[in-house]
Design a protein around this motif. Structure first.
Motif, PDB file in Angstrom:
ATOM      1  N   GLU A   1      15.015  11.926  16.171  1.00  0.00           N
ATOM      2  CA  GLU A   1      15.341  11.351  15.000  1.00  0.00           C
ATOM      3  C   GLU A   1      15.606   9.933  14.785  1.00  0.00           C
ATOM      4  OE1 GLU A   1      18.483  13.991  13.937  1.00  0.00           O
ATOM      5  OE2 GLU A   1      16.862  15.696  13.511  1.00  0.00           O
ATOM      6  N   ALA A   2      16.454   9.476  15.857  1.00  0.00           N
ATOM      7  CA  ALA A   2      16.511   7.927  15.482  1.00  0.00           C
ATOM      8  C   ALA A   2      15.199   7.030  15.713  1.00  0.00           C
ATOM      9  CB  ALA A   2      17.795   7.865  16.831  1.00  0.00           C
ATOM     10  N   ARG A   3      14.211   7.393  16.432  1.00  0.00           N
ATOM     11  CA  ARG A   3      12.900   6.882  16.619  1.00  0.00           C
ATOM     12  C   ARG A   3      12.343   6.780  15.205  1.00  0.00           C
ATOM     13  NH1 ARG A   3      13.015   8.970  21.890  1.00  0.00           N
ATOM     14  NH2 ARG A   3      11.776  10.662  21.305  1.00  0.00           N
ATOM     15  N   ASP A   4      12.502   8.108  14.359  1.00  0.00           N
ATOM     16  CA  ASP A   4      11.823   8.120  13.142  1.00  0.00           C
ATOM     17  C   ASP A   4      12.179   6.996  12.151  1.00  0.00           C
ATOM     18  OD1 ASP A   4      10.275   8.883  10.770  1.00  0.00           O
ATOM     19  OD2 ASP A   4      11.591  10.796  10.748  1.00  0.00           O
ATOM     20  N   TRP A   5      11.232   6.140  11.907  1.00  0.00           N
ATOM     21  CA  TRP A   5      11.945   4.806  11.041  1.00  0.00           C
ATOM     22  C   TRP A   5      11.810   5.227   9.337  1.00  0.00           C
ATOM     23  CZ3 TRP A   5       7.989   3.634  14.425  1.00  0.00           C
ATOM     24  CH2 TRP A   5       6.662   3.359  13.737  1.00  0.00           C
ATOM     25  N   LEU A   6      10.916   6.244   9.034  1.00  0.00           N
ATOM     26  CA  LEU A   6      10.910   6.641   7.774  1.00  0.00           C
ATOM     27  C   LEU A   6      12.387   6.987   6.925  1.00  0.00           C
ATOM     28  CD1 LEU A   6       7.691   9.057   8.058  1.00  0.00           C
ATOM     29  CD2 LEU A   6       7.799   6.206   7.398  1.00  0.00           C
ATOM     30  N   TRP A   7      12.228   6.552   5.586  1.00  0.00           N
ATOM     31  CA  TRP A   7      13.099   6.975   4.741  1.00  0.00           C
ATOM     32  C   TRP A   7      12.810   8.468   3.960  1.00  0.00           C
ATOM     33  CZ3 TRP A   7      13.423   7.186  -0.719  1.00  0.00           C
ATOM     34  CH2 TRP A   7      14.800   7.444  -1.188  1.00  0.00           C
TER      35      TRP A   7
ATOM     36  N   PHE B   1       0.935  -1.353  -0.010  1.00  0.00           N
ATOM     37  CA  PHE B   1      -0.301  -0.159  -0.006  1.00  0.00           C
ATOM     38  C   PHE B   1       1.171   1.292   0.018  1.00  0.00           C
ATOM     39  CE2 PHE B   1       0.824  -0.997   4.592  1.00  0.00           C
ATOM     40  CZ  PHE B   1       1.067   0.329   5.037  1.00  0.00           C
ATOM     41  N   THR B   2       0.392   2.259  -0.438  1.00  0.00           N
ATOM     42  CA  THR B   2       0.910   3.526  -0.223  1.00  0.00           C
ATOM     43  C   THR B   2      -0.158   4.572   0.524  1.00  0.00           C
ATOM     44  OG1 THR B   2       2.024   3.246  -2.425  1.00  0.00           O
ATOM     45  CG2 THR B   2       1.921   5.563  -1.409  1.00  0.00           C
ATOM     46  N   SER B   3       0.546   5.359   1.665  1.00  0.00           N
ATOM     47  CA  SER B   3      -0.060   6.092   2.449  1.00  0.00           C
ATOM     48  C   SER B   3       0.584   7.442   2.317  1.00  0.00           C
ATOM     49  CB  SER B   3      -0.129   5.700   3.726  1.00  0.00           C
ATOM     50  OG  SER B   3       1.140   5.922   4.467  1.00  0.00           O
ATOM     51  N   VAL B   4      -0.518   8.481   2.646  1.00  0.00           N
ATOM     52  CA  VAL B   4       0.033   9.888   2.463  1.00  0.00           C
ATOM     53  C   VAL B   4      -0.510  10.402   3.739  1.00  0.00           C
ATOM     54  CG1 VAL B   4      -0.206  12.249   1.412  1.00  0.00           C
ATOM     55  CG2 VAL B   4      -0.097  10.239   0.044  1.00  0.00           C
ATOM     56  N   TRP B   5       0.523  11.102   4.318  1.00  0.00           N
ATOM     57  CA  TRP B   5       0.086  12.245   5.452  1.00  0.00           C
ATOM     58  C   TRP B   5       0.142  13.623   5.248  1.00  0.00           C
ATOM     59  CZ3 TRP B   5       2.706  14.734  10.085  1.00  0.00           C
ATOM     60  CH2 TRP B   5       1.962  15.203  10.796  1.00  0.00           C
ATOM     61  N   ALA B   6      -0.867  14.464   5.093  1.00  0.00           N
ATOM     62  CA  ALA B   6      -0.813  15.758   4.476  1.00  0.00           C
ATOM     63  C   ALA B   6      -1.051  16.802   5.472  1.00  0.00           C
ATOM     64  CB  ALA B   6      -1.374  15.804   3.132  1.00  0.00           C
ATOM     65  N   VAL B   7      -0.452  18.128   5.535  1.00  0.00           N
ATOM     66  CA  VAL B   7      -0.939  19.287   6.642  1.00  0.00           C
ATOM     67  C   VAL B   7      -0.816  20.221   5.543  1.00  0.00           C
ATOM     68  CG1 VAL B   7      -0.533  20.293   8.405  1.00  0.00           C
ATOM     69  CG2 VAL B   7       0.214  18.207   8.646  1.00  0.00           C
ATOM     70  N   THR B   8      -1.925  20.726   5.086  1.00  0.00           N
ATOM     71  CA  THR B   8      -1.844  21.850   4.098  1.00  0.00           C
ATOM     72  C   THR B   8      -2.940  23.029   4.922  1.00  0.00           C
ATOM     73  OG1 THR B   8      -3.972  20.782   3.433  1.00  0.00           O
ATOM     74  CG2 THR B   8      -1.942  20.463   2.290  1.00  0.00           C
ATOM     75  N   ALA B   9      -2.366  24.291   4.339  1.00  0.00           N
ATOM     76  CA  ALA B   9      -2.948  25.500   4.891  1.00  0.00           C
ATOM     77  C   ALA B   9      -3.985  25.921   3.981  1.00  0.00           C
ATOM     78  CB  ALA B   9      -1.853  26.388   5.132  1.00  0.00           C
ATOM     79  N   HIS B  10      -5.370  26.462   4.418  1.00  0.00           N
ATOM     80  CA  HIS B  10      -6.079  26.926   3.400  1.00  0.00           C
ATOM     81  C   HIS B  10      -6.955  28.319   4.174  1.00  0.00           C
ATOM     82  CE1 HIS B  10      -5.780  22.939   1.434  1.00  0.00           C
ATOM     83  NE2 HIS B  10      -5.689  22.669   2.633  1.00  0.00           N
ATOM     84  N   PRO B  11      -7.542  29.051   3.242  1.00  0.00           N
ATOM     85  CA  PRO B  11      -8.405  30.057   3.857  1.00  0.00           C
ATOM     86  C   PRO B  11      -9.449  29.537   4.549  1.00  0.00           C
ATOM     87  CG  PRO B  11      -8.486  30.302   1.614  1.00  0.00           C
ATOM     88  CD  PRO B  11      -7.247  29.020   1.705  1.00  0.00           C
ATOM     89  N   ASP B  12     -10.230  30.487   5.519  1.00  0.00           N
ATOM     90  CA  ASP B  12     -11.359  29.770   6.231  1.00  0.00           C
ATOM     91  C   ASP B  12     -12.699  29.313   5.304  1.00  0.00           C
ATOM     92  OD1 ASP B  12     -10.238  29.599   8.879  1.00  0.00           O
ATOM     93  OD2 ASP B  12     -11.368  31.428   9.481  1.00  0.00           O
ATOM     94  N   THR B  13     -12.794  29.811   4.132  1.00  0.00           N
ATOM     95  CA  THR B  13     -13.755  29.621   3.354  1.00  0.00           C
ATOM     96  C   THR B  13     -13.598  28.049   2.856  1.00  0.00           C
ATOM     97  OG1 THR B  13     -12.403  30.606   1.334  1.00  0.00           O
ATOM     98  CG2 THR B  13     -14.129  31.803   2.464  1.00  0.00           C
ATOM     99  N   THR B  14     -12.402  27.682   2.539  1.00  0.00           N
ATOM    100  CA  THR B  14     -12.221  26.404   2.297  1.00  0.00           C
ATOM    101  C   THR B  14     -12.226  25.443   3.340  1.00  0.00           C
ATOM    102  OG1 THR B  14     -10.344  27.093   0.647  1.00  0.00           O
ATOM    103  CG2 THR B  14     -10.172  24.740   1.258  1.00  0.00           C
TER     104      THR B  14
ATOM    105  N   ALA C   1       5.479   3.967   0.885  1.00  0.00           N
ATOM    106  CA  ALA C   1       5.112   2.653   0.588  1.00  0.00           C
ATOM    107  C   ALA C   1       5.382   1.848   1.837  1.00  0.00           C
ATOM    108  CB  ALA C   1       5.879   2.081  -0.428  1.00  0.00           C
ATOM    109  N   LYS C   2       4.203   1.073   2.158  1.00  0.00           N
ATOM    110  CA  LYS C   2       4.148   0.276   3.297  1.00  0.00           C
ATOM    111  C   LYS C   2       4.512   0.888   4.758  1.00  0.00           C
ATOM    112  CE  LYS C   2       5.389  -3.781   0.079  1.00  0.00           C
ATOM    113  NZ  LYS C   2       5.993  -5.046   0.000  1.00  0.00           N
ATOM    114  N   GLU C   3       4.443   2.243   4.886  1.00  0.00           N
ATOM    115  CA  GLU C   3       4.520   2.670   6.065  1.00  0.00           C
ATOM    116  C   GLU C   3       3.580   3.864   6.244  1.00  0.00           C
ATOM    117  OE1 GLU C   3       6.636   1.889   8.283  1.00  0.00           O
ATOM    118  OE2 GLU C   3       8.194   0.949   7.051  1.00  0.00           O
ATOM    119  N   TYR C   4       3.366   4.268   7.612  1.00  0.00           N
ATOM    120  CA  TYR C   4       2.604   5.077   7.915  1.00  0.00           C
ATOM    121  C   TYR C   4       3.408   6.557   8.558  1.00  0.00           C
ATOM    122  CZ  TYR C   4      -1.299   1.702   7.231  1.00  0.00           C
ATOM    123  OH  TYR C   4      -2.069   0.956   6.450  1.00  0.00           O
TER     124      TYR C   4
END
Length: 215
Positions: A175-181, A3-16, A119-122
């Motif tokens: 940083e050592a506990r972050d296992w992502l590449w 699987f492929t996962s995405v975590w996204a943090v995005t900024a938008h105006p209050d109307t959005t 891929a294959k990670e969260y």
């Protein structure tokens, strides 16, 4: 199965943010109210997992005993994309809405987005393991998912700054506990979210964060 996962943090105006609220807020609440979700959160708060390199006996080179497999499984269940948010962002029940097209591809300025694709990670799993329970508890929303107006984002910023502020030695341990590449030049989960948060508050924007499967 991959699987492929995405975590996204995005900024938008209050109307959005207001337009997204009717879709995302009920889904976020549903994931938070899932059977066992609160119990998993409280169990992790009481008993943080040891370093991920000791989670599986075959992979442990430190000689430390592996973590309780049930606790590791519960942590992954807690921090993987919630099914309600996953469904809404993927076009279920409304095929006319997909987060990729209707939120992420809306001409976001570079400073207005952080995307962690794996891929294959969260990403949220690695972030929460890196931060630890006390710091993760400072973040709003539920397990990486939140929708905040500009006022709410500004009000939450001091707590978010505390969550991501580390003395040098503690930062190295996180940083050592972050296992992502990360490819060269890509921001880590410890850097991207607070950067976007600061930029949003400076512009008077709100924030949308969702963790989803994209394949």
């Amino acid at each position: 199965m991959g699987f492929t996962s995405v975590w996204a943090v995005t900024a938008h105006p209050d109307t959005t943010i207001a337009a997204l609220a009717r879709r995302l807020l009920p889904a976020l609440r549903a994931d938070r109210a899932r059977p066992g979700a609160r119990e998993r959160w409280e169990a992790w708060q009481r008993a943080p997992l040891p370093d991920h390199r000791t989670w599986y006996a075959a992979a442990s080179a430190s000689g430390a005993p592996p973590a309780d497999p049930a606790a590791v499984e519960a942590f992954h269940a807690l921090t993987c994309p919630g099914p309600a948010v996953d469904d809404v962002c993927g076009g279920v029940p409304d095929p006319g809405f997909r987060v990729v097209d209707d939120v992420w591809h809306q001409d976001l300025a570079e400073e207005d987005g952080f995307f962690s694709v794996h891929a294959k990670e969260y990403a949220v799993s690695s972030l929460f393991h890196s931060l630890g329970p006390a710091r993760a508890a400072l973040l709003p929303g539920w397990c990486g998912n939140f929708l905040l107006t500009a006022a709410e984002a500004a009000a939450a910023l001091p707590a978010v700054e505390r969550a991501f502020a580390f003395p040098a030695a503690e930062r190295a341990a996180a940083e050592a506990r972050d296992w992502l590449w990360y490819p060269d030049g890509e921001e880590s989960v410890l850097d991207g979210p607070p950067r976007v948060w600061r930029a949003a508050v400076a512009k008077g924007y709100g924030l949308c964060a969702v963790a989803v499967h994209v394949s």
